[in-house]
Write a protein that holds these residues in place. Structure first.
Motif, PDB file in Angstrom:
ATOM      1  N   GLU A  38       0.699  -0.407   8.928  1.00 32.63           N
ATOM      2  CA  GLU A  38       1.179  -0.326  10.311  1.00 32.63           C
ATOM      3  C   GLU A  38       2.587   0.267  10.362  1.00 32.63           C
ATOM      4  OE1 GLU A  38      -1.697  -0.494  12.266  1.00 32.63           O
ATOM      5  OE2 GLU A  38      -0.503  -1.722  13.633  1.00 32.63           O
ATOM      6  N   GLY A  39       2.807   1.298   9.555  1.00 33.64           N
ATOM      7  CA  GLY A  39       4.072   2.022   9.574  1.00 33.64           C
ATOM      8  C   GLY A  39       5.120   1.492   8.614  1.00 33.64           C
ATOM      9  N   PHE A  97     -10.055  -0.721  12.658  1.00 33.48           N
ATOM     10  CA  PHE A  97      -9.035  -0.214  11.746  1.00 33.48           C
ATOM     11  C   PHE A  97      -9.506   1.064  11.066  1.00 33.48           C
ATOM     12  CE2 PHE A  97     -10.681  -0.893   7.448  1.00 33.48           C
ATOM     13  CZ  PHE A  97     -11.714  -1.800   7.660  1.00 33.48           C
ATOM     14  N   SER A  98      -8.535   1.834  10.575  1.00 33.66           N
ATOM     15  CA  SER A  98      -8.790   2.959   9.674  1.00 33.66           C
ATOM     16  C   SER A  98      -7.873   2.786   8.476  1.00 33.66           C
ATOM     17  CB  SER A  98      -8.490   4.299  10.345  1.00 33.66           C
ATOM     18  OG  SER A  98      -9.302   4.492  11.471  1.00 33.66           O
ATOM     19  N   GLN A  99      -8.359   3.168   7.329  1.00 31.84           N
ATOM     20  CA  GLN A  99      -7.565   3.008   6.107  1.00 31.84           C
ATOM     21  C   GLN A  99      -7.934   4.116   5.132  1.00 31.84           C
ATOM     22  OE1 GLN A  99      -7.816  -0.962   4.518  1.00 31.84           O
ATOM     23  NE2 GLN A  99      -5.994  -0.688   3.236  1.00 31.84           N
ATOM     24  N   MET A 100      -6.939   4.628   4.442  1.00 30.27           N
ATOM     25  CA  MET A 100      -7.225   5.600   3.389  1.00 30.27           C
ATOM     26  C   MET A 100      -6.649   5.117   2.065  1.00 30.27           C
ATOM     27  SD  MET A 100      -4.631   8.698   3.271  1.00 30.27           S
ATOM     28  CE  MET A 100      -4.909   8.478   1.512  1.00 30.27           C
ATOM     29  N   PHE A 101      -7.377   5.407   1.006  1.00 26.96           N
ATOM     30  CA  PHE A 101      -6.960   5.093  -0.352  1.00 26.96           C
ATOM     31  C   PHE A 101      -6.963   6.378  -1.172  1.00 26.96           C
ATOM     32  CE2 PHE A 101      -9.341   1.359   1.157  1.00 26.96           C
ATOM     33  CZ  PHE A 101      -8.453   0.336   0.932  1.00 26.96           C
ATOM     34  N   HIS A 102      -5.927   6.546  -1.984  1.00 27.45           N
ATOM     35  CA  HIS A 102      -5.940   7.599  -2.998  1.00 27.45           C
ATOM     36  C   HIS A 102      -6.088   6.885  -4.336  1.00 27.45           C
ATOM     37  CE1 HIS A 102      -3.714  11.189  -5.060  1.00 27.45           C
ATOM     38  NE2 HIS A 102      -5.012  11.300  -5.158  1.00 27.45           N
ATOM     39  N   ASP A 116      -2.137   3.960  -0.255  1.00 29.77           N
ATOM     40  CA  ASP A 116      -2.921   3.126   0.660  1.00 29.77           C
ATOM     41  C   ASP A 116      -2.217   3.184   2.010  1.00 29.77           C
ATOM     42  OD1 ASP A 116      -4.106   1.050   2.102  1.00 29.77           O
ATOM     43  OD2 ASP A 116      -3.853  -0.465   0.536  1.00 29.77           O
ATOM     44  N   ILE A 117      -2.918   3.660   3.022  1.00 23.25           N
ATOM     45  CA  ILE A 117      -2.346   3.705   4.379  1.00 23.25           C
ATOM     46  C   ILE A 117      -3.312   3.006   5.322  1.00 23.25           C
ATOM     47  CG2 ILE A 117      -1.475   5.160   6.258  1.00 23.25           C
ATOM     48  CD1 ILE A 117      -0.819   7.333   4.239  1.00 23.25           C
ATOM     49  N   PHE A 118      -2.805   2.028   6.053  1.00 21.20           N
ATOM     50  CA  PHE A 118      -3.626   1.202   6.942  1.00 21.20           C
ATOM     51  C   PHE A 118      -3.088   1.283   8.363  1.00 21.20           C
ATOM     52  CE2 PHE A 118      -4.369  -2.658   9.334  1.00 21.20           C
ATOM     53  CZ  PHE A 118      -5.698  -2.972   9.082  1.00 21.20           C
ATOM     54  N   ARG A 119      -4.006   1.444   9.311  1.00 15.11           N
ATOM     55  CA  ARG A 119      -3.642   1.407  10.734  1.00 15.11           C
ATOM     56  C   ARG A 119      -4.725   0.702  11.526  1.00 15.11           C
ATOM     57  NH1 ARG A 119       1.381   2.363  13.113  1.00 15.11           N
ATOM     58  NH2 ARG A 119       2.468   3.902  11.857  1.00 15.11           N
ATOM     59  N   LEU A 120      -4.306  -0.151  12.430  1.00 16.91           N
ATOM     60  CA  LEU A 120      -5.212  -0.650  13.463  1.00 16.91           C
ATOM     61  C   LEU A 120      -5.389   0.446  14.507  1.00 16.91           C
ATOM     62  CD1 LEU A 120      -3.781  -4.249  13.927  1.00 16.91           C
ATOM     63  CD2 LEU A 120      -5.966  -3.642  12.878  1.00 16.91           C
ATOM     64  N   ASN A 121      -6.588   0.536  15.068  1.00 15.21           N
ATOM     65  CA  ASN A 121      -6.866   1.507  16.125  1.00 15.21           C
ATOM     66  C   ASN A 121      -6.936   0.757  17.450  1.00 15.21           C
ATOM     67  OD1 ASN A 121      -9.188   2.768  13.773  1.00 15.21           O
ATOM     68  ND2 ASN A 121      -7.237   3.725  14.253  1.00 15.21           N
ATOM     69  N   TYR A 122      -5.838   0.705  18.119  1.00 15.53           N
ATOM     70  CA  TYR A 122      -5.811  -0.043  19.370  1.00 15.53           C
ATOM     71  C   TYR A 122      -6.629   0.671  20.427  1.00 15.53           C
ATOM     72  CZ  TYR A 122      -2.195  -2.829  17.238  1.00 15.53           C
ATOM     73  OH  TYR A 122      -1.496  -3.646  16.395  1.00 15.53           O
TER      74      TYR A 122
ATOM     75  N   THR B  66       0.111   8.039  15.976  1.00 13.93           N
ATOM     76  CA  THR B  66       0.862   7.656  14.771  1.00 13.93           C
ATOM     77  C   THR B  66       0.704   8.727  13.697  1.00 13.93           C
ATOM     78  OG1 THR B  66      -0.969   6.436  13.728  1.00 13.93           O
ATOM     79  CG2 THR B  66       0.467   5.184  15.196  1.00 13.93           C
ATOM     80  N   VAL B  67       1.757   8.918  12.912  1.00 13.62           N
ATOM     81  CA  VAL B  67       1.733   9.787  11.731  1.00 13.62           C
ATOM     82  C   VAL B  67       2.357   9.013  10.575  1.00 13.62           C
ATOM     83  CG1 VAL B  67       2.498  11.950  10.690  1.00 13.62           C
ATOM     84  CG2 VAL B  67       2.013  11.866  13.140  1.00 13.62           C
ATOM     85  N   ASP B  68       1.597   8.798   9.510  1.00 10.39           N
ATOM     86  CA  ASP B  68       2.118   8.160   8.303  1.00 10.39           C
ATOM     87  C   ASP B  68       2.021   9.160   7.168  1.00 10.39           C
ATOM     88  OD1 ASP B  68       2.500   5.426   9.313  1.00 10.39           O
ATOM     89  OD2 ASP B  68       0.319   5.369   9.452  1.00 10.39           O
ATOM     90  N   CYS B  69       2.983   9.153   6.269  1.00  8.54           N
ATOM     91  CA  CYS B  69       2.882  10.050   5.118  1.00  8.54           C
ATOM     92  C   CYS B  69       3.388   9.390   3.846  1.00  8.54           C
ATOM     93  CB  CYS B  69       3.593  11.375   5.385  1.00  8.54           C
ATOM     94  SG  CYS B  69       5.331  11.400   4.977  1.00  8.54           S
TER      95      CYS B  69
END
Lengths: 123, 123
Positions: A38-39, A97-102, A116-122, B66-69
């Motif tokens: 969440e940032g 939610f959306s999440q990406m893993f490398h 690992d980047i995680f975000r809730l999709n409001y 949102t933009v995360d990097c």
């Protein structure tokens, strides 16, 4: 092994561990692993586990809707992109939610989470 | 340059180009670039542009929420994770989407899209 099957197996393992015992996620990360939750940026397995363990809910259940994966380049890594629902105990509605893993390969033939980047999709 | 600023500049450029002239996205991809669009895998700049150009709407407007990097590893790559809304012409409600890009550096000091995964987040 088929990359899609590897991605699916990782995702199943990750969320079942998350929902049962978040501290058990620690061995999926390494010292240079990064989580953006969440940032908020967090680096290193101990800090990542501390963050996930401190989230303000005790029980949760992830339900995965989609899993996409691609090879990330010549290093043998894999990108895994997940969408799904997160049900918190005592809450009426699930959160999307959306999440990406490398994932990067380990010398032992397994993978660890590099990114690992995680975000809730409001809604 | 600050990685977050690079990511933001890329995202602004990508979606403004997408909304104005999808064929113009071609020079952001290379022959080994991969797009997974709603589960469909497409490889190579010409095929990716053909896919994006054939989407069944003429006009659209992306609004980024949102933009995360994160740096993706020792190769100088960057992972960019976006959430936002997609408004299609003639539709009352915007669609929510999530998208991730794996950007790799070019010899010219710019970036190209190595990996691109797009998903709508259905409510």
């Amino acid at each position: 092994m088929d990359p899609d099957a590897v991605a699916k197996a990782f995702v199943d393992h990750y969320y079942s561990t998350f929902d049962a015992n978040r501290a058990g996620l620690g061995n999926l990360y390494q010292d240079n692993s990064m989580l953006t939750f969440e940032g908020q940026k967090i680096q290193g397995s101990p800090n990542i586990v501390a963050k996930l363990s401190s989230l303000p809910f005790q029980q949760c259940k992830h339900s995965v809707s989609t899993v996409d994966c691609q090879p990330s380049g010549p290093t043998g890594g894999m990108l895994v992109f997940v969408s799904g629902n997160l049900q918190l105990a005592g809450e009426q509605h699930a959160l999307k939610f959306s999440q990406m893993f490398h994932l990067m390969p380990t010398p032992q033939g397994s993978f660890f989470v590099q990114n690992d980047i995680f975000r809730l999709n409001y809604a």
